[in-house]
Scaffold this motif. Sequence first.
Motif, PDB file in Angstrom:
ATOM      1  N   PRO A 154       2.585   9.763  -1.309  1.00 58.81           N
ATOM      2  CA  PRO A 154       1.576   9.486  -2.342  1.00 58.81           C
ATOM      3  C   PRO A 154       1.939   8.322  -3.251  1.00 58.81           C
ATOM      4  CG  PRO A 154       1.935  11.856  -2.145  1.00 58.81           C
ATOM      5  CD  PRO A 154       3.017  11.175  -1.341  1.00 58.81           C
ATOM      6  N   GLU A 155       3.218   7.933  -3.284  1.00 57.40           N
ATOM      7  CA  GLU A 155       3.651   6.839  -4.153  1.00 57.40           C
ATOM      8  C   GLU A 155       3.563   5.473  -3.480  1.00 57.40           C
ATOM      9  OE1 GLU A 155       7.093   7.431  -6.655  1.00 57.40           O
ATOM     10  OE2 GLU A 155       7.208   9.534  -6.064  1.00 57.40           O
ATOM     11  N   ALA A 156       3.261   5.434  -2.173  1.00 60.87           N
ATOM     12  CA  ALA A 156       3.080   4.150  -1.499  1.00 60.87           C
ATOM     13  C   ALA A 156       1.820   3.470  -2.019  1.00 60.87           C
ATOM     14  CB  ALA A 156       2.988   4.362   0.010  1.00 60.87           C
ATOM     15  N   ALA A 157       1.857   2.149  -2.081  1.00 60.50           N
ATOM     16  CA  ALA A 157       0.672   1.423  -2.537  1.00 60.50           C
ATOM     17  C   ALA A 157      -0.475   1.566  -1.555  1.00 60.50           C
ATOM     18  CB  ALA A 157       1.021  -0.053  -2.739  1.00 60.50           C
ATOM     19  N   LEU A 158      -0.148   1.631  -0.259  1.00 57.69           N
ATOM     20  CA  LEU A 158      -1.170   1.749   0.765  1.00 57.69           C
ATOM     21  C   LEU A 158      -0.507   2.247   2.051  1.00 57.69           C
ATOM     22  CD1 LEU A 158      -4.246   1.131   1.119  1.00 57.69           C
ATOM     23  CD2 LEU A 158      -3.570  -1.058   2.132  1.00 57.69           C
ATOM     24  N   ILE A 159      -1.187   3.179   2.732  1.00 61.43           N
ATOM     25  CA  ILE A 159      -0.722   3.686   4.022  1.00 61.43           C
ATOM     26  C   ILE A 159      -1.848   3.460   5.017  1.00 61.43           C
ATOM     27  CG2 ILE A 159       0.124   5.683   5.321  1.00 61.43           C
ATOM     28  CD1 ILE A 159       0.744   6.982   2.556  1.00 61.43           C
ATOM     29  N   CYS A 160      -1.611   2.610   5.995  1.00 60.30           N
ATOM     30  CA  CYS A 160      -2.632   2.290   6.987  1.00 60.30           C
ATOM     31  C   CYS A 160      -2.275   2.945   8.320  1.00 60.30           C
ATOM     32  CB  CYS A 160      -2.764   0.779   7.171  1.00 60.30           C
ATOM     33  SG  CYS A 160      -3.158  -0.118   5.657  1.00 60.30           S
ATOM     34  N   ALA A 161      -2.943   4.030   8.638  1.00 65.17           N
ATOM     35  CA  ALA A 161      -2.781   4.653   9.951  1.00 65.17           C
ATOM     36  C   ALA A 161      -3.541   3.822  10.976  1.00 65.17           C
ATOM     37  CB  ALA A 161      -3.307   6.080   9.924  1.00 65.17           C
ATOM     38  N   VAL A 181      -5.619   5.137   4.462  1.00 58.71           N
ATOM     39  CA  VAL A 181      -6.781   4.531   5.112  1.00 58.71           C
ATOM     40  C   VAL A 181      -6.472   4.355   6.598  1.00 58.71           C
ATOM     41  CG1 VAL A 181      -7.594   3.320   3.041  1.00 58.71           C
ATOM     42  CG2 VAL A 181      -5.927   2.214   4.533  1.00 58.71           C
ATOM     43  N   GLN A 182      -7.485   3.986   7.351  1.00 58.75           N
ATOM     44  CA  GLN A 182      -7.300   3.764   8.787  1.00 58.75           C
ATOM     45  C   GLN A 182      -7.829   2.393   9.173  1.00 58.75           C
ATOM     46  OE1 GLN A 182      -8.764   6.891  11.389  1.00 58.75           O
ATOM     47  NE2 GLN A 182      -8.874   5.488  13.143  1.00 58.75           N
ATOM     48  N   PHE A 183      -6.963   1.607   9.847  1.00 61.34           N
ATOM     49  CA  PHE A 183      -7.343   0.308  10.380  1.00 61.34           C
ATOM     50  C   PHE A 183      -6.665   0.129  11.734  1.00 61.34           C
ATOM     51  CE2 PHE A 183      -7.986  -0.578   5.807  1.00 61.34           C
ATOM     52  CZ  PHE A 183      -9.239  -1.170   5.846  1.00 61.34           C
ATOM     53  N   PRO A 184      -7.249  -0.667  12.624  1.00 59.82           N
ATOM     54  CA  PRO A 184      -6.645  -0.862  13.948  1.00 59.82           C
ATOM     55  C   PRO A 184      -5.452  -1.796  13.892  1.00 59.82           C
ATOM     56  CG  PRO A 184      -8.568  -2.257  13.719  1.00 59.82           C
ATOM     57  CD  PRO A 184      -8.516  -1.399  12.472  1.00 59.82           C
TER      58      PRO A 184
END
Length: 386
Positions: A154-161, A181-184
């Motif tokens: 939860p402390e990461a600025a952004l997590i892109c699966a 969030v999810q991005f390719p």
Amino acid sequence: MLIEIKGVQFVNKGAELMLHAVLQQMRLHWPDAKLVLAPNVNSPYEKRAVLAALQRMPMRKGPVDLNPFTRFIPTRLRRWLRSHFGIVFACDIDVVLDASGFAYGDQWTEGNSKFLCAEIRHFAAMNKAYILLPQALGPFNRESEIARLKLALPEAALICAREESSFAHVRNLIGDAPNLVQFPDFTNLVTGEVPAYYADGDKKVLIIPNSNMLSSRNTHGKWQTTYMDVLVNAVNISAELGLIPVLLNHEGEADAEICRQVVQRSAVKDVEIITEPDSLKVKGIIGASKLVICSRFHGCVSALSQAVPCLGTSWSHKYERLFEEYAQQDALLAADVSVQDLREKMQAMLSTPLSAQQLQRVKTLKEQSEQLWQKVTAVIGLMLSK
């Protein structure tokens, strides 16, 4: 601004391609930012120096992590080390862009995620951004790892699966967190370069092996007994179809050894083995080929994103999700594929053009990668405004 790109290297061509993809975006969005890379066995000084990268001083050995204490090093000394030797410390870095690809989950040592959690919390404490760029994540079933990730992520600025499975694995840990969030995969925006020596690509079947297919990490265990036969059959069938089989080493000595064994066992004489050090040229070679049979994730991405017919194999969930994204689920080979089935699949890929839906998926996924960088730019902008 100092931006560290983490998880990249120069031996694995997929990891190097991710490095180039991030560098292109840095030049576009943060042209004055300085690149930081950490040294490792696959990222030697000579390669990093070509990119004018500053060197992050290693401050971790096994379980001992001294990175949080680097802020106590006098500022004057840190500035001197940077100006004279290009050395920086964790506390000097403003943004970490983690492009590890696939490094956190049950198929890897728990030490990977343990250090990830420490890094995320350290940078959050300094009000700096740790961003996980699109990558495969999980599954996570070790209790100590789950507890650690629930606190840190939860402390990461952004997590892109990178795909639905990875998104679900993280969501199971932290719920519908606003930073998830999810991005390719974002290498689909990179343009390759076809080297002059790779002529007549429209007559060639490019075969890309992966030593992980034979390792204990492979969740599809049957491949460990059938994989080499499938590669040899692919070489022989290519020649039977009047095409030229070519083997491409996408990463290091282990894959090179597989290439050599396939050549020795095949009925085709003088099969070419390509070991291209430039990842942009590797993508160019893939894009110029008639058909690709691939076991490397970024080799598959390079083919699929360029609308090149591609048959894949899988050793983790990331392959299934990738081929689903491109609406080409049937292009993944089963471990028990027979010679006749393989021949028919190769013939079908060669004779059947991509559908309108499949071509639209190529376009849509590139648009989503553009949106990814808009999101990353906004997150970093918000961090800098604080």
